[in-house]
Design an enzyme around this catalytic site. Structure first.
Site, PDB file in Angstrom:
ATOM      1  N   HIS A 128      -9.603   0.850   5.278  1.00  0.00           N
ATOM      2  CA  HIS A 128      -8.096   1.182   5.910  1.00  0.00           C
ATOM      3  C   HIS A 128      -8.482   2.055   7.226  1.00  0.00           C
ATOM      4  O   HIS A 128      -9.237   2.926   7.291  1.00  0.00           O
ATOM      5  CB  HIS A 128      -7.374   1.788   5.097  1.00  0.00           C
ATOM      6  N   GLU A 186      -5.407  -5.141  10.740  1.00  0.00           N
ATOM      7  CA  GLU A 186      -4.239  -4.067  11.171  1.00  0.00           C
ATOM      8  C   GLU A 186      -4.599  -3.525  12.477  1.00  0.00           C
ATOM      9  O   GLU A 186      -5.398  -2.594  12.418  1.00  0.00           O
ATOM     10  CB  GLU A 186      -4.346  -2.960  10.077  1.00  0.00           C
ATOM     11  N   GLY A 212       2.483   2.521  11.426  1.00  0.00           N
ATOM     12  CA  GLY A 212       3.272   3.682  11.258  1.00  0.00           C
ATOM     13  C   GLY A 212       3.891   4.162  12.723  1.00  0.00           C
ATOM     14  O   GLY A 212       4.565   5.025  12.955  1.00  0.00           O
ATOM     15  N   GLU A 271      -6.924   4.503   8.389  1.00  0.00           N
ATOM     16  CA  GLU A 271      -6.847   5.756   8.040  1.00  0.00           C
ATOM     17  C   GLU A 271      -8.178   6.232   7.482  1.00  0.00           C
ATOM     18  O   GLU A 271      -8.563   7.547   7.696  1.00  0.00           O
ATOM     19  CB  GLU A 271      -5.499   6.035   7.240  1.00  0.00           C
ATOM     20  N   SER A 281       2.922  -2.554  10.382  1.00  0.00           N
ATOM     21  CA  SER A 281       4.312  -2.200  10.495  1.00  0.00           C
ATOM     22  C   SER A 281       5.032  -3.483  10.037  1.00  0.00           C
ATOM     23  O   SER A 281       5.862  -3.671  11.042  1.00  0.00           O
ATOM     24  CB  SER A 281       4.781  -1.621  11.763  1.00  0.00           C
ATOM     25  N   ASN A 307       0.947  -1.269  -0.080  1.00  0.00           N
ATOM     26  CA  ASN A 307      -0.056  -0.122   0.116  1.00  0.00           C
ATOM     27  C   ASN A 307       0.895   1.179   0.047  1.00  0.00           C
ATOM     28  O   ASN A 307       1.594   1.613   1.037  1.00  0.00           O
ATOM     29  CB  ASN A 307      -1.044   0.057   1.061  1.00  0.00           C
ATOM     30  N   LYS A 355      -0.065   4.164  -0.041  1.00  0.00           N
ATOM     31  CA  LYS A 355      -0.824   5.334   0.348  1.00  0.00           C
ATOM     32  C   LYS A 355      -0.597   6.490  -0.465  1.00  0.00           C
ATOM     33  O   LYS A 355      -0.590   6.543  -1.773  1.00  0.00           O
ATOM     34  CB  LYS A 355      -0.235   5.545   1.818  1.00  0.00           C
TER      35      LYS A 355
END
Length: 251
Positions: free
Chosen positions: A94, A166, A172, A96, A212, A10, A12
């Protein structure tokens, strides 16, 4: 029979036309991936990246899509447009998107249905925050996300999908779920699918780990019995690290 593992990168909101050289390097470094390999770049890069890949076995995916096939939705991208550009998959829900765009399970579900209608394979992301884990809510949060995001989908549709676990607290941050934590959650997700759609579907659906993932931790995480691949963030932007994840853990 266990499903073929999937290494998905990904990107991003990273990359430009110059970054397409990464694809050449990936093909050179790993001409026979030994597993399914997927790159999800920014949408504008899908078509030129598709041309660059040619017949090589690397799939492409979008990072999101709209729930409708067309219409007055400025700035959005329809699943059919991703498919037309050369995508095979699309990431949905996701963390985010859930956090910064306030996307709830009902919207993720609508997007998954739109993706399937367009001929894309949805990668539906689920996971808990640190506060939810420390509050003992992990199973409820993830269970509710699975039930809501997959509502109304039949067995054949689910077999063509991917679920990415996730842990939000590991994205991150440099933190990673322990192998025990990862296996526990992947087994839980598979048990939820077994209960809702049966054992055959639960065995067929791929459940990725996405928190991660790096070359240093990938081998241990991805050798776990219920982990069917990785949704890789930053480490997928650099060919050497992404190739190492593929080579050492997924073939």
């Amino acid at each position: 029979m266990a499903p073929r593992k999937l290494a998905a990168g990904n990107w991003k909101m990273n990359g430009d036309l110059a970054a397409l050289s990464q694809i050449d390097a990936l093909i050179t470094a790993r001409p026979d991936p030994g597993c399914d390999v997927l790159i999800c770049p920014p949408a504008l890069l899908i078509q030129p990246m598709k041309a660059r890949i040619g017949a090589h076995p690397i799939a492409l995916g979008g990072q999101d899509c709209h729930a409708r096939a067309f219409g007055a939705h400025t700035g959005d991208i329809a699943a059919v447009q991703l498919k037309d550009a050369g995508a095979d998959y699309v990431i949905l829900g996701h963390s985010e998107r859930r956090e910064y765009h306030k996307e709830f399970d009902v919207l993720v579900n609508a997007k998954a249905k739109a993706a399937l209608t367009a001929g894309l394979k949805p990668i539906v992301c689920v996971g808990e925050t640190l506060a939810q884990r420390e509050g003992g809510q992990t199973d409820k949060i993830v269970g509710d996300q699975i039930a809501g995001s997959l509502a109304g989908l039949d067995n054949n549709q689910l077999k063509d999908m991917v679920i990415a676990y996730e842990p939000v607290w590991a994205i991150g941050t440099g933190k990673t779920a322990t192998p025990e934590q990862a296996q526990e959650m992947h087994a839980f997700i598979r048990s939820e699918i077994t209960e809702s759609h049966g054992e055959d579907v639960a065995k067929a659906i791929r459940i990725q780990y996405g928190g991660s993932v790096k070359p240093a931790n990938a081998r241990e995480l991805l050798s776990l019995p219920d982990v069917d691949g990785a949704l890789v963030g930053g480490a997928s932007l650099e060919v050497r690290s992404f190739t190492e994840i593929i080579t050492n853990t997924l073939n």
